[in-house]
Write an enzyme that holds these catalytic residues in place. Structure first.
Site, PDB file in Angstrom:
ATOM      1  N   ASP A   1       8.014  -1.808 -11.821  1.00 38.05           N
ATOM      2  CA  ASP A   1       6.756  -2.232 -12.478  1.00 38.05           C
ATOM      3  C   ASP A   1       5.633  -1.253 -12.130  1.00 38.05           C
ATOM      4  OD1 ASP A   1       6.325  -3.271  -9.836  1.00 38.05           O
ATOM      5  OD2 ASP A   1       7.164  -5.179 -10.492  1.00 38.05           O
TER       6      ASP A   1
ATOM      7  N   LYS B   1       4.884   1.273  -6.950  1.00 37.25           N
ATOM      8  CA  LYS B   1       4.433   1.587  -5.588  1.00 37.25           C
ATOM      9  C   LYS B   1       5.609   1.760  -4.632  1.00 37.25           C
ATOM     10  CE  LYS B   1      -0.154  -0.555  -5.739  1.00 37.25           C
ATOM     11  NZ  LYS B   1      -1.020  -1.619  -5.171  1.00 37.25           N
TER      12      LYS B   1
END
Length: 223
Positions: A143, A146
């Site tokens: 998504d 990170k």
């Protein structure tokens, strides 16, 4: 669309409701726990086979080091590697695959605006065997990216020859990490999906299809 564009994945639009449950088979005990079949198993498999074609064309070495991110990535990884083997047996190019498994945990360290994300690798922490190798990281869902950015940074410290990322799903979220993923199965809206090894509190991994969890399912299996 060119091959580079096709590697970006099949785009599922925001208003796609999925298929009716009546059209497919699935474990009956999940009947009230899922809303729809979002991506049928057959479609997943066919798209995975196509990604295997791209990987075969891109990796010039005779061997490839596959880094499978557990737990959600194990089915996608197993099927992808199997397709690579099948394609190799049916062509004049065979990619020898070695698969290693890692689990990732990310923690917020610090407080307020000083907090940073700290990545912990569970299991195979010493990745020195990647040095000089062609590496394929296989992840089920990406998504914001990170965690993937942190993993890529960590992998690069071991000086691999090259690194590519295969993601079955990339979610459309703010600051989405599409550019981090070289081979994308499907680009999907920001919906909570389960199945094909994706879980909700360790449930639903046994679904063959990728499905949308229902409110009932979230309530039943919440911790």
């Amino acid at each position: 669309m060119d091959k580079a564009g096709m590697k970006r994945g099949i785009v599922i639009k925001d208003d796609w409701p999925g298929y009716s449950l009546d059209l497919f088979t699935y474990p009956e005990h999940y009947h009230d726990d899922i809303e729809s079949v979002y991506i049928p198993h057959g479609v997943i498999m066919n798209r995975t086979e196509r990604l295997a074609h791209y990987i075969m064309n891109d990796f010039q070495d005779d061997n490839i080091m596959v880094l499978c991110v557990l737990k959600g990535g194990y089915k996608f990884c197993a099927d992808l590697v199997e397709f690579i083997k099948i394609l190799g047996r049916n062509s004049n190019k065979y990619l020898e695959t070695r698969v290693e498994f890692i689990r990732l945990k990310s923690y917020l360290v610090g407080s307020n605006d000083q907090s940073t994300e700290d990545l912990h690798i569970i299991g195979c922490q010493d990745l020195s065997f990647l040095r000089g190798k062609s590496v394929l990281i296989v992840e089920a869902i990406v998504d914001t990216g990170k965690t993937m950015k942190a993993l890529l940074k960590h992998v690069e410290t071991f000086e691999p020859k090259m690194v590519k990322v295969a993601g079955l799903l990339v979610k459309r979220v703010p600051n989405m990490a599409e550019s981090l993923t070289d081979y994308v199965g499907f680009e999907i809206p920001n919906r909570f999906v389960v199945g094909y090894a994706l879980d909700y509190n360790e449930y639903f991994r046994d679904l063959n299809h990728i499905c949308v969890i229902s409110r009932t399912g979230k309530m039943k299996y919440k911790i």
